[in-house]
Each structure stands twice: as C-alpha cells, then as structure tokens.
Design a protein around this motif. Structure first.
Motif, mmCIF file in Angstrom:
data_model
loop_
_atom_site.group_PDB
_atom_site.id
_atom_site.type_symbol
_atom_site.label_atom_id
_atom_site.label_comp_id
_atom_site.label_asym_id
_atom_site.label_seq_id
_atom_site.Cartn_x
_atom_site.Cartn_y
_atom_site.Cartn_z
ATOM 1 N N THR A 76 42.416 32.859 44.271
ATOM 2 C CA THR A 76 42.883 33.520 42.786
ATOM 3 C C THR A 76 43.700 32.488 42.138
ATOM 4 O OG1 THR A 76 43.006 35.691 43.773
ATOM 5 C CG2 THR A 76 44.255 34.858 41.797
ATOM 6 N N ALA A 77 44.561 31.410 43.100
ATOM 7 C CA ALA A 77 45.401 30.499 42.513
ATOM 8 C C ALA A 77 44.449 29.310 41.929
ATOM 9 C CB ALA A 77 46.355 30.106 43.517
ATOM 10 N N GLY A 88 41.309 31.339 39.057
ATOM 11 C CA GLY A 88 42.252 31.900 38.056
ATOM 12 C C GLY A 88 43.154 30.503 37.230
ATOM 13 N N GLY A 119 48.005 32.495 38.443
ATOM 14 C CA GLY A 119 47.675 32.670 39.807
ATOM 15 C C GLY A 119 48.311 34.098 40.104
ATOM 16 N N GLN A 134 43.175 34.489 30.142
ATOM 17 C CA GLN A 134 43.615 35.490 31.306
ATOM 18 C C GLN A 134 42.467 36.382 31.525
ATOM 19 O OE1 GLN A 134 46.331 35.249 32.992
ATOM 20 N NE2 GLN A 134 47.590 33.782 32.001
ATOM 21 N N ASN A 155 40.377 36.908 34.730
ATOM 22 C CA ASN A 155 40.473 38.315 35.727
ATOM 23 C C ASN A 155 39.095 38.773 35.665
ATOM 24 O OD1 ASN A 155 43.282 38.982 36.418
ATOM 25 N ND2 ASN A 155 43.588 38.440 34.440
ATOM 26 N N THR A 189 37.429 35.875 38.936
ATOM 27 C CA THR A 189 37.858 35.678 39.913
ATOM 28 C C THR A 189 37.587 36.926 41.166
ATOM 29 O OG1 THR A 189 40.298 36.780 39.246
ATOM 30 C CG2 THR A 189 40.044 34.341 39.397
ATOM 31 N N THR A 240 45.158 37.831 38.126
ATOM 32 C CA THR A 240 45.836 36.727 37.839
ATOM 33 C C THR A 240 46.538 36.914 36.492
ATOM 34 O OG1 THR A 240 43.802 35.336 38.410
ATOM 35 C CG2 THR A 240 45.248 34.286 36.847
#
Length: 554
Positions: free
Chosen positions: A57-58, A61, A77, A304, A308, A311, A319
C-alpha cells in the motif's frame, strides 16, 4: 458544473527542476522511506491483514498520490486512523469485501475531486475531527495490548468491550519477554528525539550517523537483532505470517458485484470520508510547515481516489495522506512530489532486497511503535481545555469520542454532524430577533414599527409567528424594518406569508422596508411581493411611514 482539470502538481514542479532539488528530494525520500517501513508493517498487522499488504500500500499508493496529487510534499500510505476501520470491516465482512469497499471508496474520492467538492471537507467541524481522532487513538492502543503483553488469544473482535473481555480472559498467557521488548521499544521512541539533540557530542562517525536514524527504524533494527541473536521466545512476523515475500505484489481481481456494493455502502462511505478528511488535513498541515505552493484539494482527492482504486488489485488496503511522514518529508528538505516517489521506490528496493530479514521482527516491538503512534495521534490536551468552551462544543467533542470508542467511526461522525447542525441551528435562531423600533415623532397613528435582525430561516420562524399576539390594540399597520435582516429562506418566506394572512384577518396591513439584496430577490421570486403588493415594500422607513398615513385598501 465545471469539472476539475486533471493536472498533477508534479508537472508544474518539473518545469523548474534541477540537480540540486533532486538531491534534496532524494534525501528526504530516503528518510521517509526508512520511517515508513516499520509503520507500514505495523499498521497492516494492527488492521488484521498481512504485513506485506501495508508495504505494498505504501509503495503503490504512495507512488500514485505523489505522482498524480495536488500537493508538493504529501506522503501517502496506510495510516493509523484507518486501523480501526479496516479491522472492523475485515472482521465483519472479510478481506475480499474490504478490497471491494476500498475500490468503491476510491471511485467516490475521485468523483469528489472531479466535481470540485474538495472544499466541502473543510466544513467538518474541528470538534468532530478531534473527537474521532482521539477515539481512534484509544482503539489503536487497545488493539496493541495483545502483542505488547505477548498474550495468546483468538482473533480479537472489533467491539471495544468484547476486546477488553478477551484480553482479560487470556491474561494468564502473559509473556514477560514480549512485554520487556515492547516497553523498551516504547521508552526508546520517547527518548530518541532528546538523544538526537545531543548527537553532536558523539565523536565517533558511525555513532553520529546512527544517532540521526529515525526512531522507529532504530527500534526495529535493535529489537529484530536482539530477537534473532538471542533466540528470544516471542512471537515474530515469521512465526505468525511466515515472513514477507521477496517479490512484487501479484495482480488480483476482486469479485465486484452490485449486491456487494449495496452491502458495503456504509464501509465505503466511511473509508471515503475518513480518507478525504485525513488527506486534506494532512495537506493543510504541510502547507503551514513548508514553503512549497499551497495544495490543490480537488487534484489531491482525485489522486487519492486513483490510488485507492488501484492498490486493492495488488492486495493493498486504504491509502491516505499521513501527517507524521509528510511533516518528516518537509523537514527533511523535500521540494516536490519527487520526494514521495523516491520514498515509494525505497520501500520497493527494501522488499526486493531485505524482505527475509523481516522474519525476525518481534510483534511486541511493532506494538510499541503503534502505541507511540497512538499517543502522538491523540490531541489529549483538548480534554483539559474543554472547560474553556461552551456546552455544545463539549457535547460534540466528548460525544464523538465516546461513540467512536464504543460503537464505530461512522456512527460517531453521523451523530456528531447531526449534533453540530442542531446546535448551529439553535445558535443561529437565537441571533434572529424582532424588536420594537422607536418610530419618528411624525409616525401616523396606529402604525407599529419593528426591526428584524439576523437570518430569518426555518429555525427562527417561531419568533415571527408570535408577533400578531403582542400588537397593541388599535394597530392598523405593521412596518417591518429589515435593514439588519441579512438573509431569508423559503421557510422565512412562508412565515411572512402566514403573518400577512393573520394580520389581514385582524384588519392590519403589513409593510416592509429597507430590504437587503438577498431577501428582496427571494421575496420577488417567490411571489410574496406580488401577494402583498409591490407598493407595500418601500426602500426606506420614511417612505413606508408616509405610505402608511393614508387608509389602507385591502
């Protein structure tokens, strides 16, 4: 409505980019990447998923938000604020439905940005934000007690009181070694910033370099080394999850369906709302501590949203912008979104090169890191300041806090918003007044003048309805002077209409004067002016009184 133009901040930054700025961004990105590694694993484990899902994710995202977002320095993240939400969704709906809810929330976030609704997030009252942030911090801390004390329990439920019951029920499985690791980790996290201030007195080059390392990474390295070398009897990432795969995440297609979308509406809304609030609050904090251009909230929401949506197809979780990592990025010298991209690439290299080392990371150390995060997340001083604020402020803040802890975030925010709206309506209704006005000496007989103050809206119409009952005997004309009436809504127009009809039955004429632009426009558009007659709405009080001197023809 004009749609927002999709233009990432990265494109503007690259126009004047040079080698010096890249060096600064690369250094900041490496620093944040090192900090993000333990946090990403800890957030994922606390959320009820595998540690690599937090890292992926980190990576994904974080890369997408930096490359496509509207902030120059924001780092995205997995975030501590999402731990409770994600854990509850996984426990109630399962991991597959979490991924679906995240995709749907990403779509919603993108739409918010596309339709230029990013500014609406700022209308969430600060009392609600403080309340649910402190509530989430308490729940995050509670969720880490299992690993801090080394307890052997079944999967913890999402409910606050049930969690406490399970922890107490299995208290006899307490592991002193795990507790020692967690406590020492927590102590080092609090002490490290003070030690860093004195790093200049350390003469040895290696020690001086080590003193500049971020505290979470120092804790992770020391705890992992001690656990591996001493073979400490504590639970690790390897013993619980089998380690972290040394490979890129695989693409997985979640089973999307309309039925799932309907069932997951509330979780989707919660993820989208929290993601929007967290990311835009984070971007505003970055604007205040840095010297880069102000962020574009709509572009940030669109980025964002894309992050999302993407991911979850690689096993990622929600995220959002992260305040601690973003502030670290700014203070490390970041000048553009390139720093966030470097942060994501740093994590990718770590996964591909050093993933096997994570097998020995003790979960107690990660629990210590998250307890530290929970402490810093909460704005505890706000509770001490409550006595300085009004009763509605206290009710909303404490109520949101308790509802977040006892029930969940979605309930807390819904009730908090309802309370905030109710108190706002009450407050605005108290500001609306109708008071007798001392009329000039040449006021015709039988004419009463009253002045309107504030906003005549649905919460204040009762005050207007009470006017006919207090008119003195012999009144033939009521003049409402509206110079200080700033606005009126449809309920206010209806109240004026009812007042006109009530006065008609009593043989009293209604006149208005000195209307401001908004009330005058709405009264004309609604037909009220035509109902009572255009001649009964005068530009000045003097003219209204002059017209009242003659007998009124109804």
């Amino acid at each position: 409505m004009q749609l927002h133009r999709f233009r990432p901040r990265l494109l503007d930054a690259l126009k004047t980019y040079d080698r010096g700025r890249f060096a600064a961004d690369a250094g900041a990105g490496l620093t944040v990447g090192v900090i993000a590694l333990p946090l990403a694993m800890a957030f994922a484990i606390a959320s009820g998923v595998k540690p690599e899902q937090g890292i992926f994710t980190a990576i994904i995202g974080g890369f997408l938000v930096s490359a496509l977002g509207g902030s120059s320095v924001q780092i995205a993240g997995p975030a501590g604020a999402f731990i409770v939400i994600v854990y509850g969704i996984v426990e109630r709906y399962g991991l597959a439905n979490l991924l679906i809810a995240t995709v749907l929330a990403g779509t919603m976030l993108f739409a918010l940005g596309l339709f230029r609704l990013g500014g609406l997030v700022r209308y969430v009252p600060i009392t609600i934000v403080i309340g649910f942030t402190n509530g989430i911090a308490v729940l995050v801390a509670l969720s880490q007690l299992k690993d801090l004390f080394g307890l052997v329990t079944p999967k913890l439920p999402a409910d606050f009181f049930t969690q406490i019951g399970v922890l107490l029920e299995h208290a006899d499985s307490f592991n002193p070694m795990a507790f020692a690791i967690g406590l020492l980790s927590l102590a080092l996290l609090f002490a490290w910033p003070r030690l860093q201030k004195h790093h200049t007195v350390v003469e040895h080059t290696t020690l001086r370099s080590a003193s500049r390392m971020p505290a979470p990474m120092v804790v992770l390295v020391l705890a992992t080394t001690a656990t591996a070398l001493l073979q400490l009897p504590v639970e690790t990432i390897g013993s619980r999850f089998g380690g972290i795969p040394q490979a890129l995440p695989a693409f997985v297609w979640p089973e999307l369906s309309w039925r799932s979308a309907k069932e997951l509406f509330i979780p989707t809304l919660t993820i989208a709302m929290l993601g929007a609030v967290e990311s835009l609050l984070c971007a505003r904090v970055a604007d205040n501590v840095g010297t880069v251009p102000k962020h574009d909230p709509n572009q940030e929401l669109m980025a964002q949203g894309i992050a999302n949506v993407v991911t979850p197809f690689f096993g990622g979780i929600p995220t959002t912008g992260t305040i601690a990592r973003t502030v670290t990025n700014v203070r490390a010298g970041a000048t553009s979104p390139v720093a966030g991209i470097v942060h994501a690439l740093t994590l990718l290299v770590v996964v591909l090169v050093a993933a096997p080392l994570a097998e020995h990371v003790p979960l107690a150390a990660l629990a210590g890191i998250l307890l530290f995060v929970a402490w810093n997340m909460g704005e505890w001083h706000e509770f001490a300041r409550l006595r300085h604020f009004s009763l509605p402020y206290r009710i909303i803040l404490v109520g949101t806090f308790l509802l977040t802890v006892i029930f969940d975030l979605s309930v807390a925010v819904q009730v908090g918003l309802v309370l905030a709206c109710a108190f706002f309506i009450y407050r605005m209704s108290t500001l609306f007044r109708i008071e007798p006005l001392a009329a000039p000496v040449d006021t015709p007989s039988g004419v009463v003048v009253e002045r309107l103050y504030g906003a005549l809206f649905f919460g204040a119409v009762a005050k207007l309805e009470a006017v006919p009952a207090r008119l003195p005997a012999g009144t033939r004309v009521l003049v409402l002077e509206a110079q200080r009436l700033i606005s009126i809504d449809a309920s206010g127009v209806d109240a004026l209409t009812q007042l006109h009809r009530t006065l008609q039955r009593k043989g009293v004429a209604l006149r208005l004067c000195e209307l401001n632009e908004q009330p005058r426009s709405l009264l004309q558009r609604s037909g009220f002016s035509a109902l009572i007659g255009e001649d009964r709405i005068a530009p000045t009080l003097a003219e209204a009184l002059a017209r009242s001197a003659a007998p009124v023809a109804d």
